[in-house]
Design a protein around this motif. Structure first.
Motif, PDB file in Angstrom:
ATOM      1  N   GLY A 125     -20.216 -28.608 -44.166  1.00  0.00           N
ATOM      2  CA  GLY A 125     -19.113 -29.507 -43.806  1.00  0.00           C
ATOM      3  C   GLY A 125     -19.393 -30.280 -42.530  1.00  0.00           C
ATOM      4  N   ARG A 126     -18.347 -30.889 -42.010  1.00  0.00           N
ATOM      5  CA  ARG A 126     -18.440 -31.814 -40.885  1.00  0.00           C
ATOM      6  C   ARG A 126     -19.122 -31.230 -39.642  1.00  0.00           C
ATOM      7  NH1 ARG A 126     -16.142 -36.702 -41.056  1.00  0.00           N
ATOM      8  NH2 ARG A 126     -14.993 -36.415 -42.985  1.00  0.00           N
ATOM      9  N   ASN A 127     -18.841 -30.006 -39.330  1.00  0.00           N
ATOM     10  CA  ASN A 127     -19.395 -29.453 -38.078  1.00  0.00           C
ATOM     11  C   ASN A 127     -20.613 -28.572 -38.317  1.00  0.00           C
ATOM     12  OD1 ASN A 127     -17.477 -30.722 -36.445  1.00  0.00           O
ATOM     13  ND2 ASN A 127     -15.961 -29.212 -37.140  1.00  0.00           N
ATOM     14  N   ASP A 128     -21.223 -28.729 -39.462  1.00  0.00           N
ATOM     15  CA  ASP A 128     -22.379 -27.899 -39.814  1.00  0.00           C
ATOM     16  C   ASP A 128     -23.683 -28.701 -39.694  1.00  0.00           C
ATOM     17  OD1 ASP A 128     -20.573 -25.863 -40.365  1.00  0.00           O
ATOM     18  OD2 ASP A 128     -20.324 -26.538 -42.434  1.00  0.00           O
ATOM     19  N   TYR A 129     -24.795 -27.997 -39.940  1.00  0.00           N
ATOM     20  CA  TYR A 129     -26.106 -28.621 -39.694  1.00  0.00           C
ATOM     21  C   TYR A 129     -27.055 -28.458 -40.874  1.00  0.00           C
ATOM     22  CZ  TYR A 129     -24.531 -28.947 -34.917  1.00  0.00           C
ATOM     23  OH  TYR A 129     -23.814 -29.262 -33.800  1.00  0.00           O
ATOM     24  N   LEU A 130     -27.706 -29.559 -41.223  1.00  0.00           N
ATOM     25  CA  LEU A 130     -28.782 -29.534 -42.218  1.00  0.00           C
ATOM     26  C   LEU A 130     -30.071 -29.804 -41.446  1.00  0.00           C
ATOM     27  CD1 LEU A 130     -26.818 -31.633 -44.798  1.00  0.00           C
ATOM     28  CD2 LEU A 130     -27.668 -29.323 -45.237  1.00  0.00           C
ATOM     29  N   ILE A 131     -31.000 -28.867 -41.518  1.00  0.00           N
ATOM     30  CA  ILE A 131     -32.190 -28.948 -40.673  1.00  0.00           C
ATOM     31  C   ILE A 131     -33.406 -29.146 -41.582  1.00  0.00           C
ATOM     32  CG2 ILE A 131     -33.518 -27.689 -38.925  1.00  0.00           C
ATOM     33  CD1 ILE A 131     -30.581 -26.051 -38.909  1.00  0.00           C
ATOM     34  N   GLU A 172     -21.436 -20.619 -34.340  1.00  0.00           N
ATOM     35  CA  GLU A 172     -20.440 -20.535 -35.415  1.00  0.00           C
ATOM     36  C   GLU A 172     -20.677 -21.558 -36.540  1.00  0.00           C
ATOM     37  OE1 GLU A 172     -19.982 -21.345 -32.317  1.00  0.00           O
ATOM     38  OE2 GLU A 172     -18.991 -23.289 -32.211  1.00  0.00           O
ATOM     39  N   ALA A 173     -21.592 -22.510 -36.324  1.00  0.00           N
ATOM     40  CA  ALA A 173     -21.806 -23.535 -37.361  1.00  0.00           C
ATOM     41  C   ALA A 173     -22.648 -22.972 -38.506  1.00  0.00           C
ATOM     42  CB  ALA A 173     -22.511 -24.739 -36.753  1.00  0.00           C
ATOM     43  N   ILE A 174     -22.427 -23.520 -39.725  1.00  0.00           N
ATOM     44  CA  ILE A 174     -23.306 -23.179 -40.857  1.00  0.00           C
ATOM     45  C   ILE A 174     -24.591 -23.989 -40.676  1.00  0.00           C
ATOM     46  CG2 ILE A 174     -23.581 -23.251 -43.369  1.00  0.00           C
ATOM     47  CD1 ILE A 174     -20.517 -23.257 -43.587  1.00  0.00           C
ATOM     48  N   LYS A 175     -25.732 -23.319 -40.862  1.00  0.00           N
ATOM     49  CA  LYS A 175     -27.022 -24.021 -40.689  1.00  0.00           C
ATOM     50  C   LYS A 175     -27.866 -23.791 -41.925  1.00  0.00           C
ATOM     51  CE  LYS A 175     -26.493 -22.353 -36.099  1.00  0.00           C
ATOM     52  NZ  LYS A 175     -25.975 -20.994 -36.148  1.00  0.00           N
ATOM     53  N   LEU A 176     -28.338 -24.885 -42.488  1.00  0.00           N
ATOM     54  CA  LEU A 176     -29.190 -24.794 -43.681  1.00  0.00           C
ATOM     55  C   LEU A 176     -30.558 -25.360 -43.311  1.00  0.00           C
ATOM     56  CD1 LEU A 176     -27.471 -23.952 -46.142  1.00  0.00           C
ATOM     57  CD2 LEU A 176     -27.821 -26.226 -47.079  1.00  0.00           C
ATOM     58  N   ILE A 177     -31.591 -24.537 -43.421  1.00  0.00           N
ATOM     59  CA  ILE A 177     -32.948 -25.076 -43.210  1.00  0.00           C
ATOM     60  C   ILE A 177     -33.492 -25.404 -44.604  1.00  0.00           C
ATOM     61  CG2 ILE A 177     -35.271 -24.618 -42.325  1.00  0.00           C
ATOM     62  CD1 ILE A 177     -34.067 -22.419 -40.565  1.00  0.00           C
TER      63      ILE A 177
END
Ligand code: PMP
Length: 401
Positions: A125-131, A172-177
């Motif tokens: 979502g908005r406050n999450d990270y795609l790495i 606390e953010a969701i992080k997807l590598i």
């Protein structure tokens, strides 16, 4: 048409210019099966640009399975998986892919590109990270554009850069590598052992795109996680049926809840028609062959090792490849086009990769092996490559001072 739009379109001149100079290398029509030799403009051309790594696209058992599926189900599904377009063989294929990748569940899409669009756009979502690795496939990058998450790019396979960037993100953010298992142009592997360790340290989820790894590495071709014996550490695997599996379509495999979530959230699945019956049946037959005939993968690796040996012996710069995808660096856009065109005139098909796909100083010929190539086909191609590089004045690595 609107004048401003016309003017904008007119600024795109690169294709026209290349055509006028007779070195335009794209959309070359092939009038035969995709095999180690194809017919282009009536001439026999050796194919070293295919993603059919196991050489199964013309396999009689797979063709027969496709024909039988057409007899039983017709040619199309006329709708989305979500509504009227789910066939029993789609479910059968999902079960087979889950077992093949060692995951509890899988979901199939009509192309691998759509898989990545659907997966990258719907999990965070908005406050999450795609790495992402800077060399990840375009479909991964495009998928992230459809998400509202923040996108972070790290240097190709640079684990220090990945660690540094992860360390700056909120806990606390969701992080997807997200990484390609085998990188599609460079042919090197993601550094999965380091990636899963960092993911554990920073609480990130790992997604591996196995488009080029299936049928190529891992137990019976099960892919990158299997190759590194890290099956339990990779949370989500995406892949395509358009390469080793001799068909069209793609999949995501993960735990049951994630797959159920994606089934109801991935717009590229829900708002697009399902895989054709013949495509699904072809993949099932290709999986049968993969699981029972290890000789195809063995031969692919024999060919890959032989080609790498010959190319290195000739002094070509082939980077850090560890797979049947061999980049042959030209390091000049213009010369890459010229070499491609001269090679085709001599009966060898390779793919040019130029900027913006790669930086101009990294432009290359993408030379890829199939299990069905013979050693003499490989020798012929390398000989012609060496001759052409000399003709165009591309320095090979041995000749560089
Ligand atoms: N991921 C990667 C790494 C790819 O190289 C490709 C295709 N070249 C895709 C996804 C998309 O697969 P498809 O051809 O099934 O759309």
């Amino acid at each position: 048409m609107n004048k401003l739009l016309q003017a904008r379109i007119a600024t795109f001149t690169a294709a026209k210019e290349a055509r006028e100079r007779g070195i335009y290398p794209y959309f070359r029509p092939i009038s035969s099966a995709q095999d180690t030799e194809v017919i282009i403009e009536g001439k026999r051309v050796l194919m070293f640009g295919s993603n059919s790594y196991l050489g199964l696209t013309n396999h009689p058992r797979i063709k027969e399975a496709a024909q039988k599926a057409i007899e039983k189900y017709g040619t199309g599904c006329a709708g989305s998986r979500f509504l009227n377009g789910t066939l029993d063989i789609h479910i059968e294929l999902e079960d087979r892919i889950a077992a093949f990748t060692g995951k509890p569940a899988a979901l199939i899409f009509s192309t691998g590109f759509q898989v990545n669009l659907g997966v990258m756009s719907s999990l965070t979502g908005r406050n999450d990270y795609l790495i992402l690795d800077e060399y990840d496939h375009a479909s991964i990058y495009d998928g992230t554009r459809l998400s509202f998450s923040r996108v972070i790019k790290y240097g190709h396979n640079d684990m220090n850069d990945l660690a540094r960037r992860l360390s700056m993100l909120p806990e606390e953010a969701i992080k997807l590598i997200v990484v390609d298992g085998i990188f599609s142009m460079e042919g090197d592997l993601a550094k999965l052992p380091e990636i899963v360790t960092l993911a554990e340290q920073y609480g990130a989820t790992v997604v591996v795109d196995d488009a080029h790894s299936l049928g190529v590495i891992g137990d019976k071709g099960a892919g990158t996680a299997s190759h590194f014996k890290l099956d339990d550490k990779v949370d989500i695997i995406t892949g395509t049926f358009s390469k080793s599996l001799a068909s069209l379509g793609g999949f995501v495999a993960s735990d049951r809840d994630t797959i159920d979530y994606l089934k109801h959230q991935a717009r590229s699945l829900i708002f697009s028609a399902s895989m054709t019956p013949s495509s699904a049946a072809s993949v099932l037959a290709a999986l049968d062959i993969l699981e029972t005939e290890p000789q195809h993968m063995e031969q692919l690796w024999n060919n890959t090792r032989y080609a790498m040996h010959l190319l290195k012996e000739e002094g070509f710069d082939i980077g850090d490849t560890e797979s049947p995808i061999i980049p042959i660096y030209v390091r000049d856009n213009e010369k890459t086009f010229i070499v491609t065109s001269l090679l085709q005139q001599q009966g060898v098909f390779v793919n040019p990769v130029v900027s913006p796909a790669v930086p101009s100083h990294a432009s290359l010929l993408r030379f890829s092996l199939m299990a069905t190539h013979t050693f003499s086909q490989i020798e012929e191609a390398v000989e012609k490559l060496a001759y052409t590089f000399k003709q165009v004045g591309v320095l090979k690595i041995k000749e560089r001072i």
